[in-house]
Design an enzyme around this catalytic site. Structure first.
Site, PDB file in Angstrom:
ATOM      1  N   TYR A 431       0.826  -1.223   0.000  1.00 16.64           N
ATOM      2  CA  TYR A 431       0.000   0.000   0.000  1.00 16.64           C
ATOM      3  C   TYR A 431       0.853   1.264   0.000  1.00 16.64           C
ATOM      4  O   TYR A 431       2.044   1.218   0.236  1.00 16.64           O
ATOM      5  CB  TYR A 431      -1.071   0.003   1.090  1.00 16.64           C
ATOM      6  CG  TYR A 431      -0.687  -0.124   2.558  1.00 16.64           C
ATOM      7  CD1 TYR A 431       0.574   0.122   3.051  1.00 16.64           C
ATOM      8  CD2 TYR A 431      -1.681  -0.493   3.471  1.00 16.64           C
ATOM      9  CE1 TYR A 431       0.859   0.019   4.402  1.00 16.64           C
ATOM     10  CE2 TYR A 431      -1.404  -0.606   4.827  1.00 16.64           C
ATOM     11  CZ  TYR A 431      -0.134  -0.342   5.278  1.00 16.64           C
ATOM     12  OH  TYR A 431       0.140  -0.443   6.611  1.00 16.64           O
ATOM     13  N   GLU A 432       0.196   2.361  -0.369  1.00 21.69           N
ATOM     14  CA  GLU A 432       0.882   3.652  -0.559  1.00 21.69           C
ATOM     15  C   GLU A 432       1.929   3.544  -1.673  1.00 21.69           C
ATOM     16  O   GLU A 432       2.980   4.165  -1.617  1.00 21.69           O
ATOM     17  CB  GLU A 432       1.503   4.086   0.769  1.00 21.69           C
ATOM     18  CG  GLU A 432       1.410   5.545   1.142  1.00 21.69           C
ATOM     19  CD  GLU A 432       0.273   6.339   0.542  1.00 21.69           C
ATOM     20  OE1 GLU A 432       0.531   6.966  -0.489  1.00 21.69           O
ATOM     21  OE2 GLU A 432      -0.840   6.372   1.092  1.00 21.69           O
ATOM     22  N   GLY A 433       1.624   2.726  -2.680  1.00 24.43           N
ATOM     23  CA  GLY A 433       2.531   2.539  -3.817  1.00 24.43           C
ATOM     24  C   GLY A 433       3.450   1.356  -3.578  1.00 24.43           C
ATOM     25  O   GLY A 433       4.234   1.345  -2.622  1.00 24.43           O
TER      26      GLY A 433
END
Ligand SMILES: Cc1cc2nc3c(=O)[nH]c(=O)nc-3n(C[C@H](O)[C@H](O)[C@H](O)COP(=O)(O)OP(=O)(O)OC[C@H]3O[C@@H](n4cnc5c(N)ncnc54)[C@H](O)[C@@H]3O)c2cc1C
Length: 591
Positions: A431-433
């Site tokens: 998550y968050e890239g």
């Protein structure tokens, strides 16, 4: 099961000696970050982490959040812990005094957040997401929006979420489809979002969703996405229920206590943040903070996994001492167990030092009176964010996995808790890239686009440090110097390779190995700085001899076992692209 104890000595060492808290506290507005205040905050946070959050970490994982009839029930103890968290002012800590916060530097809130994440990552995600939503409002919210939402959110009475992802729009947010139709002073939001952390829960009175959506006349792609505030209950005396509901929560590999919601918006009232079509741009401005926070999860989980493995290794009796003879001994006596523990300890410390130094650079970039100095620090932050996010999380997983290994079979069963850290850590590279996306950001936007200018500035800092290391006669420092020089050369070669590569596929094929190289060299940079401080402290009559001897030995281990990988990674980046693209899709499928 061993309790979490915040590594306060190392945190203070990094804050004061490597991240230069003294200089940060001299920046305008940060004068309250005196050594006494910071010490008191760290002590109190460490108690809260050990006494309130850590005891409900394992039980929270076992019980998980439950969904029924549109409601989410968090595990036993979470509501009470959240209440205490807000009453203690912890939710407000990172924010400006104007909104009820304590106005402390990022550098001070960073170790505090590390403690929340180490002791209970699932719990920590709720304030983390609230923080992201608050920052979005601070950044571009209108005054009425700020007044309506910020005080309750900063206090923690209301929590926040970030709604980016949709089934067809994950890494690629240009594919977002959620619609926003204007209606008077607001918009009606319709669509589905998935994977929304704390999208529904029972900890707070209201949930404020920050939602990416498209207006009917918006251009296609990333330039047509706007950002909206969509509360669960509309502010006002009647607190009307809005058309935002949770359809279900996910069954996941880890972070079981953190509810991950499918959110359905059915003509929900939403208020525009900033201007139409600039939502993704706002998200990008906030991304550094969010990615940094997830990188810190890597540090935190590594520390926690290390502490648990160390406690187990001291208790578990198995095998004879190689030289001492006699009966069976605790496994910590065996060289291979030591090797694993040292890999855990040295990398956790290197990552912490890099993360805190980056936090300090954020403070300088934000508050330094001189524009050029601010810009210089911002460029460093931009370069290091994908490294902190990508390297610390990937390494966090490796360390949590080593923690399981130290436990032997008991690591693979749930009751020691070692397995939970590995399961919880697994999301941090996604998550968050994802790591792949971080690495492309590093190689494409942060290096190739500017001809490697900031990376080269950093390389020159490493070379300056080499001159300081050269003055030392200490054998550990010499070993560090040699490994760091090889690492620096490896980074320099890769930067030249990336800048001169004409084909983006060649640049990106080695992006993740390059990110790892940057991480281990940046970690080596910090360990070398730490070693010099410790060498100096050991030569003076005052100071904590045991701490500094340990630091020197740990830094030396890092050089021999981690930093030493740099030249091989360089070769992978420079020579490996052809192999990455060698097979056609048909060849992948051929038996
Ligand atoms: C537990 C959990 C909590 C989450 N919380 C939130 C939240 O609060 N809010 C929110 O909005 N989202 C949240 N997410 C969503 C998360 O941010 C996405 O899962 C993540 O961005 C990846 O998107 P994806 O799952 O669609 O994977 P995909 O984008 O489909 O990626 C699949 C794989 O392809 C690779 N890939 C994709 N595109 C490229 C490319 N261009 N080049 C190279 N490789 C590529 C990726 O690196 C990955 O390995 C959460 C997810 C989970 C699982």
């Amino acid at each position: 099961m061993s309790a979490y104890i915040a590594p306060l000595k190392d945190m203070r060492f990094v804050l004061n000696e490597l991240a230069c808290l003294g200089a940060v506290a001299k920046l305008p507005g940060y004068q309250d970050a005196t050594p006494d205040t910071v010490d008191a905050i760290l002590e109190e946070a460490s108690k809260f982490a050990s006494e309130v959050l850590d005891p409900i970490n394992y039980s929270g994982d076992q019980e998980g959040s439950k969904f029924a009839g549109g409601q989410v029930q968090t595990p036993k103890g979470f509501r009470d812990a959240y209440k205490k968290f807000c009453e203690g002012g912890w939710n407000a800590l990172p924010f400006e005094a104007e909104w009820g916060g304590q106005g402390l530097p990022k550098l001070v809130s960073t170790p505090v957040q590390e403690m929340w994440k180490s002791s209970n990552m699932s719990f920590s995600l709720c304030p983390l997401l609230t923080q992201g939503a608050i920052e979005a409002l601070l950044l571009r919210g209108s005054e009425p929006l700020k007044r309506a939402y910020l005080p309750s959110m900063v206090e923690g009475k209301w929590t926040g979420t970030m709604n980016l992802t949709e089934p067809q729009a994950g890494s690629d947010l240009s594919l977002v489809r959620t619609r926003a139709e204007r209606e008077g002073d607001h918009y009606l939001i319709s669509g589905q979002k998935i994977f929304i952390t704390y999208g529904e829960h029972d900890l707070a009175e209201n949930i404020v969703h920050l939602v990416l959506a498209r207006t009917p006349d918006a251009p296609a792609g990333t330039k047509g996405i706007s950002l909206f505030v969509v509360p669960k209950f509309l502010p006002g005396p009647d607190g009307k229920r809005n058309g935002a509901r949770c359809a279900s929560i996910e069954h996941k590999l880890g972070i079981h206590a953190s509810p991950t919601a499918v959110m359905v918006y059915d003509k929900a009232v939403g208020y525009l943040v900033g201007e139409e079509n600039r939502g993704l741009e706002y998200m990008f401005i906030m991304m550094n903070a969010a990615r940094f926070a997830v990188g810190l999860e890597g540090v935190a989980i590594a520390e926690r996994a290390f502490q648990r493995a160390l406690a187990f290794a001291r208790e578990r009796v198995q095998g004879r001492d190689l030289v001492g003879g006699g009966g069976a001994v605790p496994i910590i006596r065996h060289p291979d167990v030591r090797r694993m523990l040292m890999l855990m300890k040295s990398q956790a410390e290197a990552m912490r030092a890099l993360a805190y130094t980056t936090a300090a650079a954020m403070d300088f970039a934000h508050r330094h009176p001189d524009k050029e100095t601010r810009n210089k620090h911002q460029s460093f932050v931009d370069l290091m964010i994908p490294v902190v996010k990508g390297w610390c999380t990937e390494t966090g997983i490796e360390i949590a996995s080593l923690g399981v290994q130290v436990h032997g079979g008991m690591g693979f069963v749930e009751e020691t808790g070692a397995a939970q850290y590995l399961r919880d850590a697994r999301i941090t590279t996604i998550y968050e890239g994802t790591t792949g996306i971080q690495a492309m950001d590093l190689v494409g936007r942060k290096i190739a686009r500017e001809g490697g200018a900031t990376a080269k500035d950093w390389i020159s800092q490493l070379k300056k440090l080499d001159a300081d290391l050269a003055k030392s006669a200490n054998a550990d420092v010499k070993a560090l110097r040699s490994a760091l020089a090889a690492g620096t050369q490896a980074v320099a070669d890769c930067v030249d390779f990336i800048v001169s590569a004409k084909d983006p596929r060649v640049q990106f094929a080695g992006a993740v190995p390059f990110l790892k190289l940057m991480g281990i060299v940046a970690g080596g940079w910090q360990m070398a700085r730490a070693a010099l401080v410790s060498e100096k402290s050991l030569a003076s009559p005052e100071g904590d001899v045991s701490f500094h001897q340990t630091k020197l030995a740990t830094a030396r281990f890092y050089a021999d076992h981690v930093l030493v990988q740099a030249p091989a990674l360089r070769n992978t980046v420079v020579n490996g692209a052809a192999g990455v693209m060698a097979l056609s899709e048909e060849q992948f499928l051929a038996a």
